[in-house]
Design a protein around this motif. Structure first.
Motif, PDB file in Angstrom:
ATOM      1  N   UNK A   1       0.839  -1.197   0.000  1.00  0.00           N
ATOM      2  CA  UNK A   1       0.000   0.000   0.000  1.00  0.00           C
ATOM      3  C   UNK A   1       0.873   1.246   0.000  1.00  0.00           C
ATOM      4  N   UNK A   2       0.535   2.159  -0.894  1.00  0.00           N
ATOM      5  CA  UNK A   2       1.366   3.349  -1.117  1.00  0.00           C
ATOM      6  C   UNK A   2       1.035   4.413  -0.090  1.00  0.00           C
ATOM      7  N   UNK A   3       2.080   4.914   0.589  1.00  0.00           N
ATOM      8  CA  UNK A   3       1.917   5.999   1.560  1.00  0.00           C
ATOM      9  C   UNK A   3       3.258   6.715   1.718  1.00  0.00           C
TER      10      UNK A   3
ATOM     11  N   UNK B   1      -5.771   3.099   2.158  1.00  0.00           N
ATOM     12  CA  UNK B   1      -7.130   3.655   2.287  1.00  0.00           C
ATOM     13  C   UNK B   1      -7.202   4.855   3.231  1.00  0.00           C
ATOM     14  N   UNK B   2      -6.474   4.824   4.336  1.00  0.00           N
ATOM     15  CA  UNK B   2      -6.526   5.955   5.268  1.00  0.00           C
ATOM     16  C   UNK B   2      -5.906   7.208   4.659  1.00  0.00           C
ATOM     17  N   UNK B   3      -4.814   7.040   3.904  1.00  0.00           N
ATOM     18  CA  UNK B   3      -4.182   8.171   3.220  1.00  0.00           C
ATOM     19  C   UNK B   3      -5.113   8.713   2.145  1.00  0.00           C
ATOM     20  N   UNK B   4      -5.734   7.800   1.417  1.00  0.00           N
ATOM     21  CA  UNK B   4      -6.649   8.224   0.347  1.00  0.00           C
ATOM     22  C   UNK B   4      -7.847   8.953   0.927  1.00  0.00           C
ATOM     23  N   UNK B   5      -8.346   8.490   2.071  1.00  0.00           N
ATOM     24  CA  UNK B   5      -9.502   9.123   2.712  1.00  0.00           C
ATOM     25  C   UNK B   5      -9.167  10.543   3.164  1.00  0.00           C
TER      26      UNK B   5
ATOM     27  N   UNK C   1      -2.799  12.637  -3.400  1.00  0.00           N
ATOM     28  CA  UNK C   1      -1.761  13.670  -3.444  1.00  0.00           C
ATOM     29  C   UNK C   1      -0.356  13.059  -3.509  1.00  0.00           C
ATOM     30  N   UNK C   2      -0.090  12.059  -2.684  1.00  0.00           N
ATOM     31  CA  UNK C   2       1.260  11.479  -2.667  1.00  0.00           C
ATOM     32  C   UNK C   2       1.564  10.758  -3.977  1.00  0.00           C
ATOM     33  N   UNK C   3       0.618   9.974  -4.487  1.00  0.00           N
ATOM     34  CA  UNK C   3       0.857   9.268  -5.755  1.00  0.00           C
ATOM     35  C   UNK C   3       1.091  10.263  -6.896  1.00  0.00           C
TER      36      UNK C   3
END
Length: 784
Positions: free
Chosen positions: A206-208, A240-244, A249-251
């Protein structure tokens, strides 16, 4: 594989944690795979999961998930604990990470664990070297509640000992599990991702922002100078938490960075959550795997474990888990936030193929002990140690009220009232049924003569206590029903009783055991010695004399003892019966001879094993020593009972009967569990018998100590008596009660309770009855 402890197979084991399809490292790389590996390795055990939800709608879980908890809803944690208890689970394996549970520092999960009376093994996915006050508080309590703690690295084990004070013997070091994949040439899979003929660097998960992927991209310009046919695959959806919270933004920043550096053609973003089979193909296609993580305190990484286990050449920053897994040439370590170092190692590995393949081989061979079947076996060993630990050091929960009332000074005046509701529920127009499912009669298991004989003894005691006309009629009806069962059980040709009867009233055995025959003789003798009902006495007399003829041919010491108690009761009314007296003398001498032959230093008993219903042996011999007026036999009975009381004392002085899982072999180790109500009942009866004849307070105290075992003064601090039903639970396991309220257990408790009431009201002077709270103190040394 074996899944066994003292002959008992684990029936149900529950895992608590995140579960697929929730997109989370714990769910993806651990809980799901561990649960499935254990289910495959131990098909005789039922494994299921309780899944944590981070969103109101939950997830479309597989059938393996039986219960869901909304992580911020505290009542659901209590509900989950109740579900686990009702579902009769043997053990819970908690997957712990502070962030997946609600409350400060994930404190809500403690509410679930505190409600459980079963064994708990906790796997730590984070072990903090510098916890804050809340995290330290939660971890300390988690350690208290867990039987064993599992960590996946030596550093994690060290921190548990140094920072949290957990003894090493309670820690199991079990590596992160991996799938058993072949050691393959990466070119086998490359065409599936259109990278054939290219050198492939892979980062997945998962990307973060804490993954440091930007440093891998920043290394590409230097790498491409030396290896132009190079591709960096970044596989995984945004966390999911980063996306929420922050969207993509990070990607997007990573994509823009690739454009700015002119390497966008050499970076592939595969923005999705892939299946296990597809993930294995991606890993297979990689020449080198990169984890440029930024947090040095990461104690485990599923992605790193999976890649090393697939025989990949690995480059990583020096977070804790990577330093340990990649030591001794199993991978390359580069500094945090150092894209130049990443570029140099990548180039070196591709220019030195021999070094790269040697690194791959070392990693692959090292991780063979990490494949999921082996990890499943390691976890089952941990679970077995957890149960064994409860056996050696039971957790005393003191969760029921009755024992607290007694410890606060309430006297024998506050004994529980006699409640016949469960006795009547278990009795139908045939007799008393043998077993229960919780408090429901289990028709499938039918009846036993043993239990109907015990029930007849109990109704005689109740009749002595209650002269109310309505109650007397009801008790008379029950006595007649149980006695009628005994009549039907008698086989006149053999002179023996059947024991097991199906619900269809057909006998399931050719002939019953010696013990069941003589337990029946005991109850018949009690009718003859105590009952005022002429019809009962007449029926019992004919059966008693017929059954007694076979007893001298029996070889069971317990059968002799039951028969002795029956003869003793019979001789109360018919002391001149020379045949009965002669039979009793023969049995008493046989018991005494056994004791003389077996007794030795540290072993004052009749046999080389302490088994079940132990106190009945000295009890019977003591009763008959009065008939014989034999001082030696009298002393043998007292010595044996004294010694048994010593053996059945727990470390805190509570009554601790011999466990049925192995009993106690001479020169062996005594079994502490399973503890059965019949042992407390036998001890209460034996001690009260001596008290009634001697008036010595010690024997009343010992009877009270054994009786208080029913009410919660036991190894688990839990009351076996159900105040709502009037039933008694079937025993104590190392981690919890058996919640079924069968006939033997209920009759044992009710008989003991009736005897205690009789002591209180009629059999001894009132001033000699001590407070039960006094009896809860440690007993004096035997012989005082």
């Amino acid at each position: 594989m074996m899944n066994n402890l003292n002959g008992n197979t684990f029936r149900k084991i529950a895992f608590i944690g995140n579960y697929v399809p929730r997109q989370c490292g714990i769910a993806t790389f651990f809980t799901t795979d561990l649960c499935e590996a254990m289910a495959a390795g131990y098909p005789e055990t039922e494994f299921f999961a309780i899944a944590m939800n981070d969103r109101a709608c939950g997830y479309d879980y597989p059938a393996r998930v039986r219960f869901e908890i909304q992580q911020d809803e505290l009542p659901m944690y209590h509900s989950a604990a109740d579900f686990l208890e009702i579902f009769d689970v043997d053990l819970v394996c908690l997957q712990h990470e502070f962030g997946i549970f609600g409350g400060r520092a994930g404190r809500h999960v403690l509410a679930l664990l505190e409600d459980l009376h079963i064994s708990i093994v906790t796997t730590l996915h984070t072990v903090l070297a510098k916890p804050d006050v809340e995290q330290k508080s939660v971890m300390d309590r988690l350690i208290q509640l867990s039987d064993r703690m599992v960590v996946m690295s030596r550093r994690g084990s060290g921190y548990l000992q140094e920072i949290y004070g957990l003894p090493e013997e309670r820690i199991d070091l079990i590596p992160h599990g991996i799938h058993d994949v072949p050691f393959m040439d990466p070119n086998f899979y490359k065409d599936r991702f259109q990278v054939e003929g290219k050198k492939v660097l892979l980062t997945f998960g998962l990307v973060s922002p804490n993954k440091g992927i930007e440093y891998g991209i920043q290394a590409l310009p230097e790498i491409l100078k030396h290896i132009p046919d190079f591709v960096y695959i970044i596989l995984g959806a945004t966390h999911p938490n980063i996306k929420r919270d922050d969207g993509e933004q990070y990607r997007h920043s990573l994509e823009q960075l690739a454009v700015d550096l002119g390497v966008s053609e050499n970076v592939q973003f595969h923005d999705r959550y892939v299946s296990l089979d597809e993930l294995i193909q991606y890993i297979g296609a990689a020449d080198v795997y990169l984890t440029p993580y930024l947090n040095p305190a990461q104690i485990v990484s599923g992605t790193l474990a999976y890649s090393a286990g697939a025989g990949k050449a690995v480059i990583s920053t020096p977070y804790w888990y990577a330093e340990e897994l990649l030591a001794d040439g199993r991978g390359e370590i580069v500094p945090f936030r150092d894209s130049q170092a990443i570029a140099k190692v990548v180039v070196d590995l591709f220019h030195n193929e021999m070094q790269r393949h040697a690194m791959r081989k070392r990693a692959y061979l090292y991780t063979r002990d990490m494949i999921w079947p082996k990890i499943a076996q390691d976890y089952m060993d941990s679970f077995t140690r957890a149960i064994s630990g409860r056996t050696d050091s039971p957790k005393n929960t003191r969760s029921y009220a009755l024992i607290h009332q007694m410890e606060n000074g309430e006297s024998l005046d506050r004994l529980p009232p006699l409640n016949l509701n469960h006795l009547k529920r278990m009795t139908d127009d045939t007799g008393i049924l043998q077993h229960a499912i919780f408090d429901l009669p289990n028709y499938r298991e039918g009846y036993t003569t043993d239990d109907n004989a015990r029930a007849l003894l109990l109704t005689l005691l109740f009749s002595r206590m209650n002269r109310d006309n309505e109650a007397a009629v009801e008790l008379s009806e029950l006595s007649a029903r149980y006695l009628a069962f005994l009549w039907y059980a008698f086989d006149e040709q053999r002179g023996r009783f059947h024991n097991f009867m199906g619900f269809n009233r057909s006998w399931l055995d050719e002939v019953g055991s010696e013990d069941s025959s003589c337990r029946t003789i005991w109850s018949l003798g009690a009718v003859l010695g105590q009952s005022e009902d002429e019809n009962l006495v007449g029926a019992a007399a004919r059966l008693f004399h017929q059954a007694l003829l076979a007893v001298l041919d029996f070889s069971s010491p317990r059968a002799w003892s039951y028969a002795l108690l029956g003869i003793h009761e019979y001789l109360r009314r018919y002391p001149g019966d020379r045949a009965a007296l002669s039979t009793g003398k023969s049995l008493a001498w046989k018991l005494a001879d056994l004791y003389r032959d077996t007794c030795g230093p540290g072993w004052h008993w009749f046999e080389d094993t302490l088994a079940y219903d132990n106190a009945v042996l000295p009890h019977a011999l003591y009763c008959f020593s009065q008939q014989l007026a034999d001082p030696e036999i009298h002393q043998i009975s007292l010595d044996a009972l004294h010694w048994l009381l010593e053996v059945q004392s727990g470390p805190d002085g509570c009554f601790c009967p011999i466990g049925s899982q192995g009993f106690y072999q001479r020169d062996g180790t005594r079994a502490r569990f399973d503890q059965q109500p019949i042992e407390a009942w036998a001890t209460v009866s034996a001690c009260l018998e001596v008290y009634r004849s001697t008036g010595e307070a010690f024997w009343l105290q010992e009877a009270q100590r054994a009786f208080s075992w029913f009410l919660g003064r036991n190894d688990l601090g839990q009351s076996l008596y159900d105040v709502h039903t009037g039933g008694c639970r079937d025993g104590l396991h190392p981690e919890r009660m058996n919640h079924n309220q069968g006939a033997e257990s209920t009759l044992g408790f009710l008989t003991s309770l009736a005897e205690m009431h009789l002591v209180q009201t009629s059999l001894v002077p009132r001033h000699e009855v001590r407070h039960l709270s006094q009896a809860l103190s440690a007993p004096p040394a035997l012989g005082d």
